[in-house]
Design a protein around this motif. Sequence first.
Motif, mmCIF file in Angstrom:
data_model
loop_
_atom_site.group_PDB
_atom_site.id
_atom_site.type_symbol
_atom_site.label_atom_id
_atom_site.label_comp_id
_atom_site.label_asym_id
_atom_site.label_seq_id
_atom_site.Cartn_x
_atom_site.Cartn_y
_atom_site.Cartn_z
ATOM 1 N N SER A 1 0.861 -1.178 0.000
ATOM 2 C CA SER A 1 0.000 0.000 0.000
ATOM 3 C C SER A 1 0.897 1.228 0.000
ATOM 4 O O SER A 1 1.818 1.318 0.823
ATOM 5 C CB SER A 1 -0.887 -0.026 1.258
ATOM 6 O OG SER A 1 -1.196 1.274 1.701
ATOM 7 N N THR A 2 0.667 2.137 -0.907
ATOM 8 C CA THR A 2 1.524 3.336 -0.965
ATOM 9 C C THR A 2 1.361 4.166 0.309
ATOM 10 O O THR A 2 2.319 4.765 0.792
ATOM 11 C CB THR A 2 1.219 4.182 -2.216
ATOM 12 O OG1 THR A 2 -0.189 4.461 -2.268
ATOM 13 C CG2 THR A 2 1.640 3.471 -3.490
ATOM 14 N N GLN B 1 -1.231 -2.412 -6.054
ATOM 15 C CA GLN B 1 -1.107 -2.621 -4.604
ATOM 16 C C GLN B 1 -1.718 -3.981 -4.257
ATOM 17 O O GLN B 1 -2.756 -4.354 -4.801
ATOM 18 C CB GLN B 1 -1.872 -1.551 -3.825
ATOM 19 C CG GLN B 1 -1.401 -0.125 -4.058
ATOM 20 C CD GLN B 1 -2.235 0.872 -3.249
ATOM 21 O OE1 GLN B 1 -1.700 1.585 -2.415
ATOM 22 N NE2 GLN B 1 -3.531 0.912 -3.479
ATOM 23 N N ARG C 1 -5.463 0.235 0.971
ATOM 24 C CA ARG C 1 -6.336 0.523 2.112
ATOM 25 C C ARG C 1 -7.413 1.528 1.723
ATOM 26 O O ARG C 1 -7.133 2.563 1.123
ATOM 27 C CB ARG C 1 -5.511 1.120 3.260
ATOM 28 C CG ARG C 1 -4.240 0.348 3.539
ATOM 29 C CD ARG C 1 -3.904 0.301 4.986
ATOM 30 N NE ARG C 1 -3.163 1.456 5.463
ATOM 31 C CZ ARG C 1 -2.238 1.351 6.421
ATOM 32 N NH1 ARG C 1 -1.934 0.164 6.936
ATOM 33 N NH2 ARG C 1 -1.618 2.417 6.859
ATOM 34 N N ARG D 1 -11.238 3.568 3.189
ATOM 35 C CA ARG D 1 -11.807 4.081 4.441
ATOM 36 C C ARG D 1 -12.597 2.977 5.121
ATOM 37 O O ARG D 1 -12.932 1.971 4.514
ATOM 38 C CB ARG D 1 -12.703 5.293 4.168
ATOM 39 C CG ARG D 1 -11.909 6.509 3.685
ATOM 40 C CD ARG D 1 -12.816 7.685 3.381
ATOM 41 N NE ARG D 1 -13.348 8.275 4.589
ATOM 42 C CZ ARG D 1 -14.641 8.479 4.831
ATOM 43 N NH1 ARG D 1 -15.550 8.137 3.944
ATOM 44 N NH2 ARG D 1 -15.030 9.039 5.958
ATOM 45 N N LYS E 1 -18.902 5.798 -8.138
ATOM 46 C CA LYS E 1 -17.636 6.194 -7.501
ATOM 47 C C LYS E 1 -16.442 6.028 -8.436
ATOM 48 O O LYS E 1 -16.192 4.954 -8.978
ATOM 49 C CB LYS E 1 -17.420 5.394 -6.216
ATOM 50 C CG LYS E 1 -16.163 5.824 -5.461
ATOM 51 C CD LYS E 1 -16.233 5.478 -3.999
ATOM 52 C CE LYS E 1 -14.885 5.650 -3.327
ATOM 53 N NZ LYS E 1 -14.931 5.475 -1.888
HETATM 54 C C1 BTN Z 1 -11.783 5.045 0.011
HETATM 55 O O1 BTN Z 1 -12.102 4.106 0.748
HETATM 56 O O2 BTN Z 1 -12.610 5.596 -0.716
HETATM 57 C C2 BTN Z 1 -10.361 5.546 0.015
HETATM 58 C C3 BTN Z 1 -9.480 4.788 -0.924
HETATM 59 C C4 BTN Z 1 -8.042 5.269 -0.934
HETATM 60 C C5 BTN Z 1 -7.152 4.396 -1.786
HETATM 61 C C6 BTN Z 1 -5.773 4.961 -1.968
HETATM 62 S S1 BTN Z 1 -4.861 4.143 -3.242
HETATM 63 C C7 BTN Z 1 -3.408 4.969 -2.758
HETATM 64 C C8 BTN Z 1 -3.387 5.011 -1.251
HETATM 65 N N1 BTN Z 1 -2.792 3.798 -0.700
HETATM 66 C C9 BTN Z 1 -3.694 3.066 -0.039
HETATM 67 O O3 BTN Z 1 -3.452 1.975 0.500
HETATM 68 N N2 BTN Z 1 -4.900 3.661 -0.042
HETATM 69 C C10 BTN Z 1 -4.857 4.926 -0.759
#
Ligand code: BTN
Length: 247
Positions: A13-14, A39, A43, A45, A110
């Motif tokens: 995950s970045t 990835q 991750r 929300r 989305k």
């Molecule tokens: C959401 O749940 O809407 C938020 C998603 C966020 C995803 C981005 S991808 C780059 C960064 N690294 C992650 O692990 N998550 C965020």
Amino acid sequence: DSAPIEVLSITDSTNLQLMQRLQQGEVLPKGLVLVAEAQTAGRGRHGRLWYSPFAASLSFSMAWQLEQGIQAAMGLSLVVGVAVAEMLEADYQLSPQLKWPNDIYLAGKKLAGILIELSGQSDGRCQLVIGIGINVQLPAGQAARQIDQPWADLTSVLGTLDRNQLVARLQSRCAGQLRRFELLGFAPFQAEFNRRHLFANQAVQLMQGQQLVRGICHGVDAQGNLVIENQGKKQLFHGGELSLRAE
Ligand code: BTN
């Protein structure tokens, strides 16, 4: 004066990568960007997984510092959504909408999500990792099974697209708007958020912990709180793990 952009082919995950570097005491330049082609543990929300196999999504994380302290985090998270929406309008002629606090929608589906993580505070400043995931080209059958809501992706509306250019545009728009936020606070962004709000003047429901709140959505106030009107009374909501949906 733009900060460096680092590129990985594949990572967990970045956001996690930058968080770990901060926790190890590395000083990340403000605006530094880490992107990955894929990835394995993206991750989202609410503890969800963000689906990000090769080519499907743009996984973008940017390091930032909050000079004003943690109380500015709510406004900042909305500003990031506004910045992504503006970039899509100015550079790709799209008409995205924002769902409070900062999901990005295209034609009611989305397109992109934002996850901001906080890495401790030292001398009153917080270190932040701003994660942005944009759907670029989701594989229809497989993605449909893994994503729990209707989704949009850029390739379906724009055809093939230059990912490097997208990254550069995202970095410059986000950093620019965050600097504007540092100077002026959230107030100038209120109208910019509200005119793009997905549920403007619509009946909505909101889960606050175990409690269900219903009412008419009036967008955000000058501090970035969500305003919901319920039987003539306006209630304000901010931050945390709230989740808003249409009635
Ligand atoms: C959401 O749940 O809407 C938020 C998603 C966020 C995803 C981005 S991808 C780059 C960064 N690294 C992650 O692990 N998550 C965020």
